[in-house]
Write a protein that holds these residues in place. Structure first.
Motif, PDB file in Angstrom:
ATOM      1  N   ILE A 176      10.464   0.692  -1.285  1.00 27.89           N
ATOM      2  CA  ILE A 176      10.344  -0.716  -0.412  1.00 27.89           C
ATOM      3  C   ILE A 176      10.888  -1.841  -1.400  1.00 27.89           C
ATOM      4  CG2 ILE A 176       8.946  -2.254   0.984  1.00 27.89           C
ATOM      5  CD1 ILE A 176       7.190   0.236   1.487  1.00 27.89           C
ATOM      6  N   ASP A 177      11.985  -2.554  -0.946  1.00 30.71           N
ATOM      7  CA  ASP A 177      12.377  -3.746  -1.619  1.00 30.71           C
ATOM      8  C   ASP A 177      12.010  -5.223  -1.053  1.00 30.71           C
ATOM      9  OD1 ASP A 177      14.090  -1.961  -3.247  1.00 30.71           O
ATOM     10  OD2 ASP A 177      15.733  -2.339  -1.977  1.00 30.71           O
ATOM     11  N   LYS A 178      11.413  -5.922  -1.943  1.00 34.08           N
ATOM     12  CA  LYS A 178      10.845  -7.177  -1.568  1.00 34.08           C
ATOM     13  C   LYS A 178       9.645  -7.150  -0.825  1.00 34.08           C
ATOM     14  CE  LYS A 178      12.929 -10.253  -3.147  1.00 34.08           C
ATOM     15  NZ  LYS A 178      13.084 -10.881  -4.237  1.00 34.08           N
ATOM     16  N   LYS A 179       8.771  -6.206  -1.341  1.00 32.93           N
ATOM     17  CA  LYS A 179       7.646  -6.101  -0.454  1.00 32.93           C
ATOM     18  C   LYS A 179       6.604  -7.284  -0.698  1.00 32.93           C
ATOM     19  CE  LYS A 179       3.986  -4.001   1.503  1.00 32.93           C
ATOM     20  NZ  LYS A 179       3.832  -3.946   2.938  1.00 32.93           N
ATOM     21  N   VAL A 180       6.356  -7.660   0.413  1.00 32.08           N
ATOM     22  CA  VAL A 180       5.316  -8.867   0.683  1.00 32.08           C
ATOM     23  C   VAL A 180       4.042  -8.405   0.631  1.00 32.08           C
ATOM     24  CG1 VAL A 180       4.468 -10.841   1.965  1.00 32.08           C
ATOM     25  CG2 VAL A 180       7.135 -10.544   1.643  1.00 32.08           C
ATOM     26  N   ILE A 181       3.118  -8.708  -0.365  1.00 26.61           N
ATOM     27  CA  ILE A 181       1.757  -8.242  -0.132  1.00 26.61           C
ATOM     28  C   ILE A 181       0.768  -9.470   0.054  1.00 26.61           C
ATOM     29  CG2 ILE A 181       1.987  -6.135  -1.742  1.00 26.61           C
ATOM     30  CD1 ILE A 181       1.205  -8.084  -4.387  1.00 26.61           C
ATOM     31  N   LYS A 182      -0.275  -9.164   1.068  1.00 26.19           N
ATOM     32  CA  LYS A 182      -1.157 -10.352   1.366  1.00 26.19           C
ATOM     33  C   LYS A 182      -2.441  -9.614   1.151  1.00 26.19           C
ATOM     34  CE  LYS A 182       0.493  -9.575   5.140  1.00 26.19           C
ATOM     35  NZ  LYS A 182       0.521  -9.649   6.720  1.00 26.19           N
ATOM     36  N   PHE A 183      -3.352 -10.439   0.314  1.00 29.33           N
ATOM     37  CA  PHE A 183      -4.667 -10.188   0.110  1.00 29.33           C
ATOM     38  C   PHE A 183      -5.552 -11.443  -0.114  1.00 29.33           C
ATOM     39  CE2 PHE A 183      -2.369 -10.725  -3.966  1.00 29.33           C
ATOM     40  CZ  PHE A 183      -3.166 -11.155  -4.738  1.00 29.33           C
ATOM     41  N   GLU A 184      -6.930 -11.038  -0.091  1.00 31.44           N
ATOM     42  CA  GLU A 184      -7.756 -12.077  -0.291  1.00 31.44           C
ATOM     43  C   GLU A 184      -8.744 -11.836  -1.480  1.00 31.44           C
ATOM     44  OE1 GLU A 184     -10.374 -13.410   2.698  1.00 31.44           O
ATOM     45  OE2 GLU A 184      -8.811 -13.579   4.366  1.00 31.44           O
ATOM     46  N   HIS A 185      -8.872 -12.982  -2.324  1.00 30.88           N
ATOM     47  CA  HIS A 185      -9.570 -12.608  -3.502  1.00 30.88           C
ATOM     48  C   HIS A 185     -10.514 -14.057  -3.980  1.00 30.88           C
ATOM     49  CE1 HIS A 185     -10.568 -11.033  -7.415  1.00 30.88           C
ATOM     50  NE2 HIS A 185     -10.092 -12.154  -7.911  1.00 30.88           N
ATOM     51  N   LEU A 186     -11.598 -13.672  -4.112  1.00 34.55           N
ATOM     52  CA  LEU A 186     -12.768 -14.785  -4.029  1.00 34.55           C
ATOM     53  C   LEU A 186     -12.563 -15.858  -3.189  1.00 34.55           C
ATOM     54  CD1 LEU A 186     -12.460 -14.976  -8.073  1.00 34.55           C
ATOM     55  CD2 LEU A 186     -14.066 -13.854  -6.845  1.00 34.55           C
ATOM     56  N   GLY A 187     -12.401 -15.394  -1.913  1.00 28.56           N
ATOM     57  CA  GLY A 187     -12.261 -16.364  -0.806  1.00 28.56           C
ATOM     58  C   GLY A 187     -10.869 -17.034  -0.587  1.00 28.56           C
ATOM     59  N   HIS A 188      -9.827 -16.676  -1.603  1.00 28.81           N
ATOM     60  CA  HIS A 188      -8.753 -17.504  -1.579  1.00 28.81           C
ATOM     61  C   HIS A 188      -7.567 -16.515  -0.698  1.00 28.81           C
ATOM     62  CE1 HIS A 188      -9.602 -20.696  -4.174  1.00 28.81           C
ATOM     63  NE2 HIS A 188     -10.503 -19.875  -4.824  1.00 28.81           N
ATOM     64  N   HIS A 189      -6.732 -17.151  -0.009  1.00 31.02           N
ATOM     65  CA  HIS A 189      -5.632 -16.206   0.585  1.00 31.02           C
ATOM     66  C   HIS A 189      -4.410 -16.150  -0.571  1.00 31.02           C
ATOM     67  CE1 HIS A 189      -7.305 -15.825   4.575  1.00 31.02           C
ATOM     68  NE2 HIS A 189      -7.596 -17.242   4.497  1.00 31.02           N
TER      69      HIS A 189
END
Length: 336
Positions: A176-189
């Motif tokens: 997968i090229d240019k894979k966008v990852i989305k996640f939350e950490h310590l309340g931050h998007h």
């Protein structure tokens, strides 16, 4: 997915807070226009290697001839943007005398030269670039030399036995090229864009990787790695891969996440491209900070979030938190 349209904190912005809170604020407040780096060779190679869905000629315009010095380019671009904003047709030779002088003033060009000297020099050295901006119609302008170099780099990456496997899918191997990852950490998007995500569905492992170009020689990449904070990038992306909902589904099924890789090639291809692995101790420093071999301590992702929380909760962005939390606020002790 368009990475730029997705809201979230990225690693390059977060890393700035380790420099200073004001540097962080400047980074997150930069406009899309200021983020657009028209002449960065790395972005050109990224496009040629990773953007298979897009047509090169729709994105790039190859200039014939010279573009002038960086100073000339800045002034010419200023003139072009001003007339574009005013929706005025403009001939650089006859219609832009005053705008050229304003641009020269903005960029501190010309010093004590006479106005006519400044105008004539900018027209002489920048006319080809100005006309190319008009013909490009918003495309990214590159030189023929950079285009040729990028083609050579592409051929080297695809032919080298150790790097080619990151660009060629095979049985049970998904790339997968240019894979966008989305996640939350310590309340931050948070968000990130991985250059490469290699998934072996047969052996159940995942490798995240980033493509880098270097103009200083590939054997010096270890020095560049620490200089440019790639440990921070690798740690942030590793965290993101583990928390991204789509990838987490695979990890929950028993897939193993391997260490982050950097695929590195010299712009002049004086050596073969290399793959650099980030061992766990390096990822640990990128995540939690630590002492390097030279004795210097560097902060990581954890410290960056701590600093961000402090400045957000106190709404104070002029000074770093330790400057206000020392025994005497407003003074910093020199450290051994």
């Amino acid at each position: 997915m368009d990475y730029r349209k997705h809201k979230g904190l990225n690693q390059s912005s977060l890393k700035k807070i380790l420099q200073s809170p004001t540097a962080y604020q400047k980074e997150i407040n930069r406009t899309e226009e200021s983020l657009e780096e028209h002449f960065v060779f790395g972005s050109l190679l990224d496009f040629m290697m990773l953007e298979k869905e897009k047509d090169f000629e729709d994105e790039y315009y190859i200039i014939s001839g010279t573009m002038g010095s960086e100073a000339i380019q800045n002034i010419v671009k200023y003139v072009y943007d001003r007339h574009l904003l005013e929706e005025k047709e403009c001939d650089l030779n006859t219609d832009a005398h005053n705008t050229i002088l304003k641009g020269a003033m903005v960029y501190g060009y010309g010093g004590k030269w006479k106005q006519d000297t400044i105008v004539n020099k900018i027209i002489k050295e920048g006319l080809n670039y100005y006309n190319s901006l008009k013909k490009a119609e918003g495309k990214i302008i590159i030189t023929q030399e950079d285009h040729s170099k990028a083609l050579i780099c592409k051929a080297a990456l695809l032919s080298d036995p150790y790097t080619a496997k990151y660009f060629t899918a095979g049985k049970d191997i998904e790339i997968i090229d240019k894979k966008v990852i989305k996640f939350e950490h310590l309340g931050h998007h948070c968000k990130g864009e991985l250059d490469k995500l290699v998934i072996h569905h047969g052996q159940k492992w995942i490798i995240p990787a980033d493509l880098k170009t270097t103009g200083t020689g590939i054997y010096a990449f270890n020095t560049s790695f620490w200089k440019y904070g790639y440990d921070f990038q690798a740690a942030f992306y590793t965290l993101g891969v583990q928390l991204d909902p789509e990838i987490k589904k695979l990890l929950d099924k028993g897939y193993t996440l391997k260490n982050f890789k950097f695929i590195v090639i010299e712009t002049d291809v004086n050596s073969q491209p290399f793959v650099f692995n980030t061992p766990q101790e390096v990822l640990s420093i990128g995540m939690n900070g630590g002492k390097l071999a030279n004795g210097w301590y560097r902060e990581g992702v954890t410290q960056a979030f701590t600093r961000l929380e402090y400045h957000m909760s106190n709404d104070q962005w002029l000074y770093p938190m330790e400057y206000l939390n020392e025994d005497v606020p407003g003074e910093l002790n020199i450290k051994l």
